[in-house]
Design a protein around this motif. Structure first.
Motif, short mmCIF file in Angstrom:
data_model
loop_
_atom_site.label_atom_id
_atom_site.label_comp_id
_atom_site.label_asym_id
_atom_site.label_seq_id
_atom_site.Cartn_x
_atom_site.Cartn_y
_atom_site.Cartn_z
N SER A 44 56.79 39.92 17.45
CA SER A 44 56.04 40.63 18.47
C SER A 44 56.62 40.36 19.85
O SER A 44 57.31 39.37 20.07
CB SER A 44 54.58 40.17 18.43
OG SER A 44 54.51 38.77 18.63
N HIS A 45 56.35 41.24 20.78
CA HIS A 45 56.76 41.10 22.18
C HIS A 45 58.26 40.88 22.34
O HIS A 45 58.70 40.07 23.14
CB HIS A 45 55.99 39.98 22.87
CG HIS A 45 54.51 40.14 22.77
ND1 HIS A 45 53.84 41.11 23.47
CD2 HIS A 45 53.58 39.47 22.04
CE1 HIS A 45 52.55 41.03 23.19
NE2 HIS A 45 52.37 40.06 22.32
N GLU A 46 59.05 41.59 21.53
CA GLU A 46 60.51 41.54 21.63
C GLU A 46 61.10 40.15 21.39
O GLU A 46 62.20 39.85 21.84
CB GLU A 46 60.98 42.06 23.00
CG GLU A 46 60.57 43.48 23.28
CD GLU A 46 61.18 44.49 22.33
OE1 GLU A 46 62.38 44.38 22.02
OE2 GLU A 46 60.46 45.39 21.88
N SER A 47 60.36 39.28 20.73
CA SER A 47 60.90 37.95 20.43
C SER A 47 61.62 37.99 19.08
O SER A 47 61.26 38.77 18.20
CB SER A 47 59.80 36.90 20.41
OG SER A 47 58.89 37.18 19.37
N ASN A 48 62.64 37.16 18.94
CA ASN A 48 63.42 37.11 17.71
C ASN A 48 63.42 35.71 17.12
O ASN A 48 63.36 34.72 17.85
CB ASN A 48 64.89 37.49 17.96
CG ASN A 48 65.05 38.95 18.27
OD1 ASN A 48 64.27 39.77 17.83
ND2 ASN A 48 66.08 39.27 19.03
N LEU A 49 63.50 35.65 15.81
CA LEU A 49 63.74 34.42 15.09
C LEU A 49 65.04 34.66 14.35
O LEU A 49 65.20 35.69 13.69
CB LEU A 49 62.59 34.14 14.12
CG LEU A 49 62.52 32.78 13.47
CD1 LEU A 49 62.29 31.71 14.53
CD2 LEU A 49 61.39 32.74 12.47
N HIS A 50 66.01 33.76 14.47
CA HIS A 50 67.31 33.96 13.84
C HIS A 50 67.37 33.21 12.51
O HIS A 50 66.98 32.05 12.43
CB HIS A 50 68.43 33.48 14.78
CG HIS A 50 68.49 34.29 16.02
ND1 HIS A 50 67.88 33.89 17.19
CD2 HIS A 50 69.06 35.48 16.28
CE1 HIS A 50 68.09 34.81 18.11
NE2 HIS A 50 68.81 35.79 17.58
N VAL A 51 67.88 33.89 11.49
CA VAL A 51 67.92 33.35 10.13
C VAL A 51 69.31 33.51 9.56
O VAL A 51 69.97 34.53 9.77
CB VAL A 51 66.91 34.13 9.23
CG1 VAL A 51 66.93 33.59 7.82
CG2 VAL A 51 65.52 34.11 9.81
N LYS A 52 69.77 32.49 8.83
CA LYS A 52 70.99 32.62 8.05
C LYS A 52 70.97 31.61 6.92
O LYS A 52 70.26 30.60 6.99
CB LYS A 52 72.25 32.48 8.89
CG LYS A 52 72.58 31.10 9.36
CD LYS A 52 73.92 31.10 10.10
CE LYS A 52 74.30 29.72 10.56
NZ LYS A 52 75.60 29.69 11.21
N THR A 53 71.72 31.87 5.87
CA THR A 53 71.81 30.97 4.74
C THR A 53 72.56 29.71 5.12
O THR A 53 73.59 29.78 5.79
CB THR A 53 72.54 31.67 3.56
OG1 THR A 53 71.74 32.77 3.13
CG2 THR A 53 72.77 30.74 2.41
N ASP A 54 72.05 28.57 4.68
CA ASP A 54 72.76 27.31 4.84
C ASP A 54 73.76 27.23 3.68
O ASP A 54 73.40 26.92 2.56
CB ASP A 54 71.79 26.14 4.80
CG ASP A 54 72.47 24.80 4.97
OD1 ASP A 54 73.72 24.75 5.05
OD2 ASP A 54 71.76 23.79 5.02
N ARG A 55 75.01 27.56 3.96
CA ARG A 55 76.02 27.64 2.89
C ARG A 55 76.29 26.29 2.23
O ARG A 55 76.79 26.24 1.11
CB ARG A 55 77.30 28.24 3.41
CG ARG A 55 77.11 29.71 3.76
CD ARG A 55 78.32 30.49 3.41
NE ARG A 55 78.15 31.89 3.73
CZ ARG A 55 78.32 32.83 2.83
NH1 ARG A 55 78.65 32.55 1.61
NH2 ARG A 55 78.17 34.09 3.18
N THR A 56 75.96 25.19 2.90
CA THR A 56 76.15 23.87 2.29
C THR A 56 75.10 23.60 1.22
O THR A 56 75.22 22.63 0.48
CB THR A 56 76.10 22.74 3.34
OG1 THR A 56 74.81 22.71 3.94
CG2 THR A 56 77.17 22.94 4.40
N SER A 57 74.08 24.46 1.12
CA SER A 57 73.03 24.26 0.13
C SER A 57 73.33 24.93 -1.21
O SER A 57 72.47 24.95 -2.09
CB SER A 57 71.69 24.78 0.66
OG SER A 57 71.67 26.20 0.67
N TYR A 58 74.54 25.45 -1.38
CA TYR A 58 74.88 26.14 -2.64
C TYR A 58 74.84 25.15 -3.80
O TYR A 58 75.43 24.08 -3.75
CB TYR A 58 76.27 26.78 -2.55
CG TYR A 58 76.62 27.56 -3.80
CD1 TYR A 58 76.03 28.78 -4.06
CD2 TYR A 58 77.52 27.06 -4.71
CE1 TYR A 58 76.33 29.50 -5.19
CE2 TYR A 58 77.84 27.78 -5.86
CZ TYR A 58 77.24 28.99 -6.09
OH TYR A 58 77.54 29.70 -7.22
#
Length: 79
Positions: A44-58
């Protein structure tokens, strides 16, 4: 109040979550390094949460990743 958090959460998935990659190539055309870009999840309100895979967790035993890396202002995102 919490302004910014960077943390990992358990989430088992087989396809990496990212918004593409950044690759460094030397003058000979050889790849020096690469990294995933963070995927911006709009709240909401133009806010962002950034997400990506933790590749070390494979985990090769199950063939999946087990962690997501999150970065952002959770209070603003949840409002």
């Amino acid at each position: 109040m919490i302004d910014w958090l960077t943390f990992s959460v358990p989430y088992t998935h087989s396809i990496p979550v990212s918004d593409g990659s950044i690759i460094s190539v030397n003058p000979l055309g050889e790849v020096e390094w690469n990294t995933d870009k963070r995927l911006a999840v709009r709240g909401s309100h133009e806010s962002n949460l950034h997400v990506k895979t933790d590749r070390t967790s494979y985990n090769p035993e199950i063939g999946k990743f087990t962690q997501l890396h999150l970065d952002g202002n959770p209070a603003k995102w949840l409002q």
